[in-house]
Scaffold this active site. Sequence first.
Site, short mmCIF file in Angstrom:
data_model
loop_
_atom_site.label_atom_id
_atom_site.label_comp_id
_atom_site.label_asym_id
_atom_site.label_seq_id
_atom_site.Cartn_x
_atom_site.Cartn_y
_atom_site.Cartn_z
N SER A 83 0.80 -1.22 0.00
CA SER A 83 0.00 0.00 0.00
C SER A 83 0.84 1.28 0.00
O SER A 83 0.30 2.37 -0.21
CB SER A 83 -0.93 0.01 1.21
N THR A 206 -2.14 3.47 1.85
CA THR A 206 -1.92 4.63 2.73
C THR A 206 -1.67 4.32 4.20
O THR A 206 -2.37 3.55 4.84
CB THR A 206 -3.11 5.62 2.68
N THR A 224 1.66 7.06 0.70
CA THR A 224 0.86 6.06 -0.02
C THR A 224 1.42 5.76 -1.40
O THR A 224 2.12 6.61 -1.99
CB THR A 224 -0.59 6.56 -0.19
N ARG A 234 -2.33 10.41 -11.62
CA ARG A 234 -3.40 10.65 -10.63
C ARG A 234 -2.76 10.90 -9.26
O ARG A 234 -1.90 10.17 -8.81
CB ARG A 234 -4.32 9.44 -10.56
N THR A 257 -7.22 7.91 5.36
CA THR A 257 -6.92 6.86 4.40
C THR A 257 -8.24 6.55 3.68
O THR A 257 -9.31 6.87 4.18
CB THR A 257 -6.39 5.58 5.09
N GLY A 258 -8.14 5.91 2.53
CA GLY A 258 -9.36 5.62 1.79
C GLY A 258 -9.45 6.46 0.53
O GLY A 258 -8.43 7.01 0.07
N1 GLY Z 1 -5.93 7.90 0.21
C1 GLY Z 1 -4.98 7.54 -0.73
C2 GLY Z 1 -5.34 7.81 -2.10
O1 GLY Z 1 -6.49 8.02 -2.43
O2 GLY Z 1 -4.46 7.83 -2.93
#
Ligand code: GLY
Length: 353
Positions: A83, A206, A224, A234, A257-258
Amino acid sequence: MNTIDRRTFLTASAASVPLLPALVSASSAIEPKRSAKGPMAISSANGMRAVTKAVEMMRSGSAPVDAVVHGVAIIESDPNDMSVGYGGIPNETGVVQLDSCAMDGPMHKAGAVAAIENIKNPAQVALKVLRRTDHVLLVGEGAKQFALAHGFKSEDLLTDRARAAWLKWKENLNPNDDWLDRDQHIEKDPRQALAEELGIPYHYGTIHCSALNANGDIGACTTTSGLSYKIPGRVGDSPIIGAGMFVQNEVGSAGATGRGESLIQSCGSFQIVQHMANGDHPTEACLKVLKWIADHTKRHDLLNDKGQPNFGATLYALRKDGVYGSATMRGGASFAVHDGTEARKERCAVLYE
Ligand code: GLY
């Protein structure tokens, strides 16, 4: 800086939110929690080693921001964690692009890097941006060149395990990519469903880590590899100050996170800290922001048939007095805390059971 007046916010909330059932059901998680005196740290669930390292470092005199950056470095450097950092899941074209930020409470100074390639510990580069430049955010090739200038090594971050997952994804790619092409309520993101069917990871990854030292000073960072198989370039919330992390030394810190897109479009971490400034318990502040995100999620393909977000987000908050909390969109999540005596996991409060 109290940008949101508490009474106005609560009145507005009461008008738009019948009475948050989840806030009620999560009330046990809102019980104030206090740390032992001395350094403490909280993190996302994958950060048990990070909080332990951060507390150790603060005990030896390190600033909280250094402590969290070196805490998360353990996980960034671990090829088995897919991650963040080395071993993170790559983008759509098989390239690992990392996002990270760090913030020093006493100086109110942040540093961040986005879409950086070939550098294993992006949080350490973010810390260099914080300390060695007048800027906050460096991206892509510029961020990499800055890291190389500061002695970081260029490395291939794609492990065989991550490459195998990516190849499987590519081989099975179909309309379930990141290009918007649907407009109906769905229970689960089809990309998530595809990854589950293939038995490969698919996540927003993350680690967030926030730390408080014995003087009441705060530092935080978030790092992350971002959304698995993302469109190249992105950038998620993690390097965006106020989205994936925010520190206001006189109040506290927050992180996320998320689904990064939801956290950028809500200024999620900034909102949490402002709620704490207005007197909310950290857990209550996290739940309010999750509810705000839910209320402002309008695209049908991001909502299930109950009209609730079908994606995940987990928020973390640490107040200057050592009170902390965390909340997640939907059941089952935990977070890591080292309260100065031990590292352990606690359950997050939940918006939707
Ligand atoms: N929360 C990490 C991401 O959306 O890249």
